[in-house]
Design an enzyme around this catalytic site. Sequence first.
Site, PDB file in Angstrom:
ATOM      1  N   ARG A 100     -65.090  -0.067 -13.220  1.00 57.49           N
ATOM      2  CA  ARG A 100     -65.657  -1.259 -13.163  1.00 57.49           C
ATOM      3  C   ARG A 100     -64.355  -2.182 -13.485  1.00 57.49           C
ATOM      4  O   ARG A 100     -63.214  -1.758 -13.779  1.00 57.49           O
ATOM      5  CB  ARG A 100     -66.644  -1.721 -14.269  1.00 57.49           C
ATOM      6  CG  ARG A 100     -65.882  -1.608 -15.777  1.00 57.49           C
ATOM      7  CD  ARG A 100     -67.060  -1.673 -17.006  1.00 57.49           C
ATOM      8  NE  ARG A 100     -67.884  -2.944 -16.807  1.00 57.49           N
ATOM      9  CZ  ARG A 100     -67.412  -4.017 -17.191  1.00 57.49           C
ATOM     10  NH1 ARG A 100     -66.338  -4.098 -18.121  1.00 57.49           N
ATOM     11  NH2 ARG A 100     -68.249  -5.038 -17.315  1.00 57.49           N
ATOM     12  N   LEU A 101     -64.542  -3.602 -12.833  1.00 55.41           N
ATOM     13  CA  LEU A 101     -63.815  -4.830 -13.172  1.00 55.41           C
ATOM     14  C   LEU A 101     -64.504  -5.595 -13.873  1.00 55.41           C
ATOM     15  O   LEU A 101     -65.558  -5.928 -13.520  1.00 55.41           O
ATOM     16  CB  LEU A 101     -62.888  -4.991 -11.903  1.00 55.41           C
ATOM     17  CG  LEU A 101     -61.832  -4.340 -11.142  1.00 55.41           C
ATOM     18  CD1 LEU A 101     -61.397  -5.081  -9.904  1.00 55.41           C
ATOM     19  CD2 LEU A 101     -60.840  -4.164 -12.087  1.00 55.41           C
ATOM     20  N   ASP A 102     -63.763  -6.220 -14.705  1.00 54.46           N
ATOM     21  CA  ASP A 102     -64.485  -7.333 -15.524  1.00 54.46           C
ATOM     22  C   ASP A 102     -65.084  -8.531 -14.529  1.00 54.46           C
ATOM     23  O   ASP A 102     -64.308  -8.731 -13.591  1.00 54.46           O
ATOM     24  CB  ASP A 102     -63.713  -7.896 -16.608  1.00 54.46           C
ATOM     25  CG  ASP A 102     -63.277  -6.816 -17.647  1.00 54.46           C
ATOM     26  OD1 ASP A 102     -64.221  -5.972 -17.853  1.00 54.46           O
ATOM     27  OD2 ASP A 102     -62.389  -7.176 -18.411  1.00 54.46           O
ATOM     28  N   TYR A 103     -66.271  -9.335 -15.196  1.00 49.80           N
ATOM     29  CA  TYR A 103     -66.539 -10.486 -14.210  1.00 49.80           C
ATOM     30  C   TYR A 103     -65.399 -11.168 -13.872  1.00 49.80           C
ATOM     31  O   TYR A 103     -65.320 -11.739 -12.600  1.00 49.80           O
ATOM     32  CB  TYR A 103     -67.441 -11.044 -15.013  1.00 49.80           C
ATOM     33  CG  TYR A 103     -68.270 -12.171 -14.460  1.00 49.80           C
ATOM     34  CD1 TYR A 103     -69.104 -12.202 -13.494  1.00 49.80           C
ATOM     35  CD2 TYR A 103     -67.632 -13.543 -14.865  1.00 49.80           C
ATOM     36  CE1 TYR A 103     -69.868 -13.438 -13.014  1.00 49.80           C
ATOM     37  CE2 TYR A 103     -68.484 -14.638 -14.456  1.00 49.80           C
ATOM     38  CZ  TYR A 103     -69.421 -14.556 -13.426  1.00 49.80           C
ATOM     39  OH  TYR A 103     -69.960 -15.612 -12.809  1.00 49.80           O
TER      40      TYR A 103
END
Length: 242
Positions: A100-103
Amino acid sequence: MERLQKVMAQAGVASRRKSEEMITQGRVKVNKETVMELGTKVSPQDDIEVDGVPLQREAPVYYLLYKPRGVISSVKDDRGRKVVTDYMPEIEERLFPIGRLDYDTSGLILLTNDGEFANKLMHPKHKIDKVYIVKSRGIPTREQIKQLKKGMEIEGEFLKAEDARITSTDGKRNTAIIELTLHQGKNRQLRKMFDTLGVPVDKLKRERYGFLDLHGLNAGDYRPLKPHEVKQLRQLADENVK
């Protein structure tokens, strides 16, 4: 013909080891017959059920997406926010992101329908270089850069960068551009580390994942991985977990 647990892992049911456990527990049927032998091989024509649910098999696909800021690294969001698959509406396969990559973080993220491939890359010992560019509010000192590489305990987790270096500074605006390499992938890791140093992150972008980069792409663009890139990623992960 492929081993049943490999087919289950590729379909995203579980890791190969967990799939083996499900087989030996009698939770898997092939052509309506319960199978508990780990050596069982299946063909594309065989019907597979796990806990009574038919297994959906697709040809494996692999994509690289330049995720914009303000996008969730997921395939759905109960708050109605944009998710990574919104940028790939014409792709028919059931994709999910690898990691994932943060928002609020932009940059390179991989998507696939190959669960085994995803688990391999996300293995805690894979040690694949992930290179980030940070724009900070404040200019870190030499000692603070050393601290990023030495590591720090934050909220019960030990967080560290494999490498960190300042590439440019702006004294008037009191900002800096820092390039960092991570092997870890903890939630909001870099933001937590910079906050602990008292040098907040203004912008954060993942520039590279292993040998892959964003060359030729704008935010929101994606491309399929080439077969040799998929093979190279597998080899890279295998080498690192030995």
